[in-house]
Design a protein around this motif. Structure first.
Motif: not given
Length: 66
Positions: A11, A16-17, A19-20, A23-24, A59, A61
């Motif tokens: 991250g 990026l965080r 958590s991102t 998720a990825l 990250g 959309s």
């Protein structure tokens, strides 16, 4: 295989965080290495290769903005 990194380290490199990053990885957009049921790490070279082969920046959309 290069050095294995935590979600926090990846991250930081990508801006990026953690958590991102997780998720990825769960969605299959970046590869992960499961060391145990709860501990995962990331091979930086594999993450970079996956990002280069993808069509969008992690990250972000795909949804059209109005």
């Amino acid at each position: 295989m290069s050095e294995l990194l935590t979600a926090e380290q990846v991250g930081e490199k990508l801006g990026l965080r953690p958590s991102t990053i997780c998720a990825l990885a769960r969605s299959g957009k970046i590869p992960r290495v499961k060391l145990t049921g709860r501990i995962i790490r990331f091979d930086w070279n594999d993450v970079v290769a996956a990002m280069k082969s993808g069509q969008e920046k992690p990250g972000k959309s795909r949804r059209a903005r109005r």
